[in-house]
Design a protein around this motif. Structure first.
Motif, PDB file in Angstrom:
ATOM      1  N   GLU A 180       0.829  -1.210   0.000  1.00  0.00           N
ATOM      2  CA  GLU A 180       0.000   0.000   0.000  1.00  0.00           C
ATOM      3  C   GLU A 180       0.866   1.263   0.000  1.00  0.00           C
ATOM      4  OE1 GLU A 180      -3.702   1.919   2.615  1.00  0.00           O
ATOM      5  OE2 GLU A 180      -2.609   0.154   3.336  1.00  0.00           O
ATOM      6  N   ASN A 181       0.442   2.255  -0.792  1.00  0.00           N
ATOM      7  CA  ASN A 181       1.121   3.559  -0.897  1.00  0.00           C
ATOM      8  C   ASN A 181       2.571   3.422  -1.372  1.00  0.00           C
ATOM      9  OD1 ASN A 181      -1.192   4.918   0.077  1.00  0.00           O
ATOM     10  ND2 ASN A 181      -0.565   4.514   2.193  1.00  0.00           N
ATOM     11  N   TYR A 223      11.851   1.917  10.519  1.00  0.00           N
ATOM     12  CA  TYR A 223      10.949   2.595   9.575  1.00  0.00           C
ATOM     13  C   TYR A 223       9.586   2.816  10.228  1.00  0.00           C
ATOM     14  CZ  TYR A 223       8.920   3.834   5.055  1.00  0.00           C
ATOM     15  OH  TYR A 223       8.321   4.511   4.012  1.00  0.00           O
ATOM     16  N   GLY A 224       8.948   3.939   9.905  1.00  0.00           N
ATOM     17  CA  GLY A 224       7.706   4.325  10.566  1.00  0.00           C
ATOM     18  C   GLY A 224       6.571   3.327  10.431  1.00  0.00           C
ATOM     19  N   LYS A 225       6.449   2.658   9.276  1.00  0.00           N
ATOM     20  CA  LYS A 225       5.392   1.667   9.085  1.00  0.00           C
ATOM     21  C   LYS A 225       5.936   0.298   9.486  1.00  0.00           C
ATOM     22  CE  LYS A 225       3.022   4.223   5.419  1.00  0.00           C
ATOM     23  NZ  LYS A 225       2.533   4.199   4.012  1.00  0.00           N
ATOM     24  N   LYS A 226       5.416  -0.238  10.587  1.00  0.00           N
ATOM     25  CA  LYS A 226       5.976  -1.446  11.173  1.00  0.00           C
ATOM     26  C   LYS A 226       5.873  -2.654  10.248  1.00  0.00           C
ATOM     27  CE  LYS A 226       5.267   0.013  15.963  1.00  0.00           C
ATOM     28  NZ  LYS A 226       4.625  -0.297  17.253  1.00  0.00           N
ATOM     29  N   ASP A 227       4.821  -2.685   9.381  1.00  0.00           N
ATOM     30  CA  ASP A 227       4.665  -3.849   8.511  1.00  0.00           C
ATOM     31  C   ASP A 227       5.731  -3.886   7.414  1.00  0.00           C
ATOM     32  OD1 ASP A 227       3.474  -1.539   7.482  1.00  0.00           O
ATOM     33  OD2 ASP A 227       2.216  -2.688   6.106  1.00  0.00           O
ATOM     34  N   LEU A 228       6.438  -2.739   7.207  1.00  0.00           N
ATOM     35  CA  LEU A 228       7.503  -2.683   6.201  1.00  0.00           C
ATOM     36  C   LEU A 228       8.898  -2.701   6.817  1.00  0.00           C
ATOM     37  CD1 LEU A 228       6.043  -0.011   3.740  1.00  0.00           C
ATOM     38  CD2 LEU A 228       5.985  -2.498   3.498  1.00  0.00           C
ATOM     39  N   GLU A 330       5.700  11.535   8.993  1.00  0.00           N
ATOM     40  CA  GLU A 330       5.619  10.277   8.256  1.00  0.00           C
ATOM     41  C   GLU A 330       6.588  10.260   7.076  1.00  0.00           C
ATOM     42  OE1 GLU A 330       3.081  12.108   9.251  1.00  0.00           O
ATOM     43  OE2 GLU A 330       2.300  10.779  10.820  1.00  0.00           O
ATOM     44  N   GLY A 333       9.739   8.925   7.950  1.00  0.00           N
ATOM     45  CA  GLY A 333       9.707   7.586   8.524  1.00  0.00           C
ATOM     46  C   GLY A 333       9.563   7.601  10.031  1.00  0.00           C
ATOM     47  N   THR A 335       7.081   8.222  13.608  1.00  0.00           N
ATOM     48  CA  THR A 335       5.778   8.300  14.245  1.00  0.00           C
ATOM     49  C   THR A 335       5.983   9.005  15.584  1.00  0.00           C
ATOM     50  OG1 THR A 335       6.038   6.211  15.446  1.00  0.00           O
ATOM     51  CG2 THR A 335       5.103   6.094  13.196  1.00  0.00           C
ATOM     52  N   SER A 338       7.999   6.636  17.800  1.00  0.00           N
ATOM     53  CA  SER A 338       9.412   6.469  17.446  1.00  0.00           C
ATOM     54  C   SER A 338      10.192   7.752  17.721  1.00  0.00           C
ATOM     55  CB  SER A 338       9.564   6.057  15.979  1.00  0.00           C
ATOM     56  OG  SER A 338       9.105   7.070  15.092  1.00  0.00           O
TER      57      SER A 338
END
Length: 441
Positions: A180-181, A223-228, A330, A333, A335, A338
């Motif tokens: 996503e994105n 990285y800010g998005k934990k799933d990545l 964001e 990277g 949050t 973080s």
């Protein structure tokens, strides 16, 4: 109301409350009277529901409301009477049962601002960098200004180089699945800006116009998005256009674009600005060193509430600055969580430094005079090209004025400590100097 205060530590107190039965009965009666006006129960007209029926249907909710009110009123009254400076909300550690005709008891723990008595703050051994007039830095700044005024023009070259701006389409995949994105078309990317995931821009360098390439990268662990975070990814990239920066000539015409008559005037302005920035940097590094030594000589415990408040303040400042530049946390990277993890140590240091400087101000009877506040307001008005009346209205707000006074008091304490310190002038920056510490116990 009886209140017993017990020190758990230098930053936490326990308050034990005993609320008289008369007050308990009064609050219960008030709660049911209020409820009786609005309660709707089948078989009864609104406002005519018998008390026994109300108690049968609403006892739990009424008890919760009464307990909340008793705790809140008792707690804040105790803070005022006991002159306790709380830095966070109370933690209810024990709550008795609420019964009509009986005293209500509860216990609460609260973080407090520690009582600090500073020591060993005179004759601090400090180093301070001597200001150096460096013309090469002025030349560097002028070159940066040229770069800022550069125009992007399509290049005749077919191959992208570091420093170019490229127009690309891309789509990112984890395995065979697009995430996503992770896609964009006609995206403008400055090669060498390090705005993308590490390793991405370096692989775009060398691509040719119209070329398609798979760019392999690994997302940083933080990285800010934990799933990545920590994931290997492949970006399918198509390079559509290559643009290079065309710099303007450094001449009187260039100076005129910033409102100055000649290139010599521009050089003088840049030199003045550079000197101001350098002197400010030197003073900040000197101040940081002074505070570091104070903290080393005066170990103190600080409450979590004050640390979190400082982190919130730092986060708000950064968010506002980035928003004014059209950016966001964001995009970096980051949050809020973080950010607070990264800057927690800095926040702890700032809280400790502020507490020690406040303590020294009290111990040395350093106060801010009304005339000093007036002078500061005039300075702010001149700096921001605003009327003094406008600035005074802004600082008429109690919290803003309190913050301004605290800032002035801190400046006076730093000035006092500097005057009493043993200062060695040095040629190089003292930032992160491994020898700047102080071993004094």
């Amino acid at each position: 109301m009886n209140v017993n205060v017990e020190d758990i530590s230098s930053i936490k107190k326990q308050l034990s409350f005993e609320v008289p039965a008369a007050r308990v009965d009064e609050e219960i009666e008030a709660a049911y009277k209020k409820l009786a006006k609005t309660a709707k129960i089948k078989g009864f007209r609104q406002g005519k529901v018998p008390r026994a029926v109300l108690e049968r249907n609403y006892a739990a909710s009424v008890e919760a409301q009464v307990v909340e009110r008793l705790v809140s009123d008792s707690y804040f009254k105790a803070l005022q009477e006991q002159k306790i400076i709380a830095v966070s909300g109370p933690e209810i550690t024990d709550s008795g049962s609420l019964e009509k005709g009986k005293d209500y008891t509860f216990q609460a723990q609260v973080e407090v601002q520690p009582e600090v008595k500073a020591k060993d703050y005179l004759e601090l051994p400090l180093k301070k960098e001597a200001f150096k007039d460096d013309e090469t830095l002025v030349a560097t700044r002028l070159e940066e200004m040229r770069l800022a005024q550069a125009k992007l023009e399509a290049t005749d070259r077919d191959e992208a180089q570091a420093g170019d701006t490229v127009i690309i389409d891309f789509e990112g995949f984890i395995g065979d699945v697009a995430f996503e994105n992770g896609a964009a078309e006609d995206h403008s990317l400055d090669l060498g800006s390090n705005t993308f995931i590490p390793g991405f821009e370096e692989q775009v360098v060398g691509m040719k116009r119209g070329e398609e390439r798979n760019v392999e990268v690994t997302f940083p662990l933080d990285y800010g998005k934990k799933d990545l975070a920590g994931q290997d990814a492949v970006f399918k990239v198509k390079l559509k256009e290559i643009k290079e920066k065309v710099l303007p000539d450094l001449d009187d015409e260039f100076a005129a674009q910033v409102g100055l008559a000649s290139l010599d005037d521009l050089r003088a302005r840049v030199k003045e600005a550079h000197e101001s920035q350098e002197r400010a940097r030197i003073e900040q590094e000197f101040r940081d060193q002074l505070v570091d030594i104070l903290i080393e000589r005066n170990p103190i415990e600080v409450p979590e509430g004050m640390i979190q408040h400082q982190l919130d303040y730092m986060l708000e400042n950064l968010s506002n600055r980035m928003q004014s530049q059209g950016m966001s946390l964001e995009a970096m990277g980051l949050t809020p969580d973080s950010f607070k993890g990264i800057y927690r140590e800095m926040a702890v240091k700032q809280v400790k430094g502020n507490l020690l400087l406040e303590a020294i101000a009290l111990q040395e009877s350093i106060q801010v005079e009304e005339s000093e506040i007036e002078d500061k307001l005039e300075e702010i008005a001149e700096k921001h090209n605003a009327s003094k009346e406008m600035v005074m209205n802004f600082y008429a707000d109690e919290s803003r004025r309190r913050g301004l006074v605290a800032q002035l008091a801190e400046e006076k304490v730093i000035h006092f400590l500097t005057g009493k310190a043993q200062i060695e002038m040095v040629d190089d920056s003292i930032a992160a100097d491994p020898e700047q510490g102080d071993d004094k116990e």
